[in-house]
Design an enzyme around this catalytic site. Structure first.
Site, PDB file in Angstrom:
ATOM      1  N   GLU A  28      -6.729   6.467   9.525  1.00  0.00           N
ATOM      2  CA  GLU A  28      -5.346   6.968   9.459  1.00  0.00           C
ATOM      3  C   GLU A  28      -4.341   5.825   9.382  1.00  0.00           C
ATOM      4  OE1 GLU A  28      -2.928   9.138   8.554  1.00  0.00           O
ATOM      5  OE2 GLU A  28      -4.018  10.682   9.659  1.00  0.00           O
ATOM      6  N   GLY A  53       9.979 -12.337   8.311  1.00  0.00           N
ATOM      7  CA  GLY A  53       8.567 -12.109   8.604  1.00  0.00           C
ATOM      8  C   GLY A  53       8.038 -10.786   8.093  1.00  0.00           C
ATOM      9  N   ASP A  58      -0.843  -3.872  -1.968  1.00  0.00           N
ATOM     10  CA  ASP A  58      -1.018  -3.190  -0.670  1.00  0.00           C
ATOM     11  C   ASP A  58      -0.756  -1.691  -0.813  1.00  0.00           C
ATOM     12  OD1 ASP A  58      -0.660  -3.077   2.476  1.00  0.00           O
ATOM     13  OD2 ASP A  58       1.169  -2.242   1.607  1.00  0.00           O
ATOM     14  N   LYS A  84      -3.390   1.872  -0.717  1.00  0.00           N
ATOM     15  CA  LYS A  84      -3.126   3.125  -0.004  1.00  0.00           C
ATOM     16  C   LYS A  84      -3.193   4.316  -0.963  1.00  0.00           C
ATOM     17  CE  LYS A  84      -0.178   0.513   3.158  1.00  0.00           C
ATOM     18  NZ  LYS A  84       1.213   0.069   3.425  1.00  0.00           N
TER      19      LYS A  84
END
Lengths: 431, 431
Positions: free
Chosen positions: B134, B192, B206, B210
């Site tokens: 999850e 950051g 990234d 997903k």
């Protein structure tokens, strides 16, 4: 009960919009459902008030029962699917019969569970059955699953929801069409948006049932609908919708459940929310639930709260869970472990929106401010409009205060300064 | 594996932000977790690169392993919690070791699963273990659960998501602060917000990982990250953000997965979405996933996509599922039943946004319209701005067209009329 390979056999009681939707999906998506659950999902028998009505789906493959209790007890039924509605009567009788016969139950019945949920949960657990009710809360939005499972690692801090599409439709249409509540109520009635007893919708009862169910799972408490402070939308005026809009807010029938130091607060009432928040941006009949947890922060879920497809989708998710062998207690933890929360009322301070008519006299506004200040209510923002005859409408947004302090201030207002009864509506603080 | 009463013992590999968050919740919410699962959840051992670093949570109660593979195989570990990251190397080695040793796996590792998901799922099923993830998709939003379970009664028609908070932050800040991409990239770096390899974020990789995971569950297909058409946000200009805004749109790095007659289309690329849609209203680092199903219509899920608390919340939900005995195949149905979808590219027609500079000559616009028309691309709306020197910027929103037809038209534009290369961005049709 734990066999998860042989066909899962349903008995469906109630063939209205939702029941027909469930039958339709089971017929049309048989292959998909079998791929996802690893077993066939079949219908053994159905039951409804009238056998002969043409419902647009073939029913001749299924046994017919006139009596839902008899349906619930059939040997060829593994899961009793209760889609009749009503908090007592046949729905409850048949649900109890199903549990007594060791059947799992899937229901869309918010009223029955909000009022009899604790007793039904205890009975189901004693019989090693499960009761599932995703369709009872916010239609197609998988919110019970999100709360009970997806966010189970959180200490839930607040649950909120716009969960009656009819009310949200009326409120957003009032603003869009410049009509008052009564005109929009009549329109919603004509469009078939209202329950047979419209007070279930506009009085906030239906949404209050849903809130009570959410609160039980969120806080591990016994479901307690009687403790929901209910206020409907009947007194919301176009004037307040416009004034709230001017101050950056929208008026919603908003349910809020929150654990406080003084107990569990459950409210279903018109509230102001920021126009640019997801709740404020929610238009028409769509539902939204906002869940806040200590770890996850804010989760927003949005979707159709009613209708054949969305509600049937939720019923199917419960059936699929049972088919897959996913079994949880009704309210997420054993019924015996649910606590009886003290009911708290107006325990959480909030900013308030005030609208009042001041007489057109020098110093009137200063006097109002002084009365508020004396009661400990401080003003965040204020707007005074052009005079109408002898009265000047004034809008005030207060800083956070208690309802008690606010009511004290309002009752202390000088009737020679403040004309009529001021309107006070809570502002729910939400991003 | 099916004992659900004795304590569930975890081995946690990786003690970065997320790992520390998981340890913190398990320590601080022990009673809540036990109430909800009916058993204790304990940590047997942990592993990370540096033993001596102060991470702000006490770790001395737990055994320490330098080697995550050794951790994964420990007899006192029931669930291996993989929070190291990286698509191969120690994360994959340890996950495979855990499965070989019959342990369940909970991971936040989108790269590992997007690339090796099918093999890992097959291994896990052969060993009767589960892999839960999850936290790998959209942080704290319980979207894998919503898709795999809550909406399992639906034939899913489209899944969309804004799932990289850094990209959405950069794009919304460009508009808010009137700065270009490079300035905002530098700011995100300073704050950051960027991965060690920033291309994982701004290149869309990234978020593409997903999307591939969502697509597999949504369409019952083997996860196939290589088939995701990737385009990052590096070429999005403030000019286009402003022009899109003028036409009623926002630019988002949007992932879309859709089953078409020509195969499974997976795209992660800058798209225009209507400003007043939930996707268009999404600001800053928040994530949103939109799931569309044949029965449920549109479901929107919104929440924090990263950070200690939200990601740990998602990891905990997987651990709690395992503690409660909820066991499903990795991608919602047996790995052997997942199909290998043909990869489709640009199969779904869409309207497009075009921005081009026309020379300031009579008839220039008519010629552009004619070239578009010859390729079968028709114009929905057009806006011409005041001349800048000798060029006139023109914005066009086309009717639905294929990318092929559009590219044909653009390559046929007369360079004496159209200056430079026109910008063409897909408009994703969404309510």
């Amino acid at each position: 009960m734990t066999d998860t390979t042989s066909p899962l056999r349903l008995g469906i009681a109630g063939l209205g919009t939702v029941g027909v939707g469930v039958v339709r999906i089971i017929r049309q998506q048989a292959a998909l459902l079998e791929a996802r659950t690893g077993r066939k999902i079949t219908i053994s028998a159905v039951s409804a008030r009238s056998k002969d009505k043409d419902r647009g789906v073939p029913l001749s493959d299924y046994a017919w029962e006139d009596d839902p209790v008899a349906l619930a007890k059939r040997d060829d039924v593994d899961v009793f699917v209760e889609l009749m509605g009503g908090d007592a009567g046949p729905a409850k009788d048949a649900t109890e019969a199903a549990i007594a016969a060791g059947k799992d139950v899937v229901t869309a019945n918010k009223a029955m569970l909000a009022i009899h949920g604790q007793a039904l949960a205890e009975a189901a657990e004693a019989a090693a059955c499960v009761i599932r009710y995703e369709a009872a809360v916010a239609g197609g939005i998988p919110v019970m699953k999100a709360l009970t499972e997806g966010l189970a690692g959180n200490d839930i801090t607040r649950v909120m929801g716009v969960m009656n599409g009819t009310c949200n439709y009326i409120l957003t249409q009032m603003q869009a069409t410049r009509q008052g509540y009564n005109a929009l109520f009549a329109e919603a009635d004509k469009l078939g948006y209202l329950e047979a007893d419209p007070n279930l919708d506009v009085g906030g009862i239906d949404a209050g049932h849903k809130l009570a169910l959410l609160a039980s799972v969120a806080f591990g408490t016994q479901v307690n609908f009687d403790a929901v402070a209910l206020e409907g939308i009947q007194n919301v005026t176009l004037e307040d919708i416009d004034a709230a809009h001017d101050m950056g807010y929208r008026i919603k029938l908003l349910g809020v459940a929150q654990m406080t130091g003084r107990g569990l607060e459950q409210r279903m009432s018109p509230c102001l929310v920021p126009s640019n928040s997801p709740l404020g941006q929610l238009e028409g009949g769509t539902n939204m639930v906002v869940i806040e947890g200590d770890a996850v922060g804010q989760i927003v879920l949005r979707g159709a709260g009613a209708g054949e497809g969305p509600t049937a989708s939720a019923v199917l998710s419960d059936i699929i869970d049972i088919a897959r062998g996913l079994r949880l207690p009704t309210f997420g933890q054993p019924a015996a472990s649910l606590t009886q929360a003290r009911a708290a009322t107006a325990a959480v301070p909030a900013p308030y929106y005030l609208r009042m008519q001041l007489v057109d006299k020098p110093g009137a506004l200063a006097k109002v401010a002084a009365v508020l200040g004396d009661a400990g209510v401080s003003i965040d923002r204020m707007r005074q409009y052009g005079h109408q005859d002898t009265a000047a409408p004034v809008l005030i947004v207060t800083h956070k205060t208690t309802r008690t302090a606010l009511d004290e201030a309002l009752s202390a207002m000088d009737p020679n300064i403040v004309m009529g009864t001021p309107v006070a509506i809570r502002i729910e603080e939400v991003d």
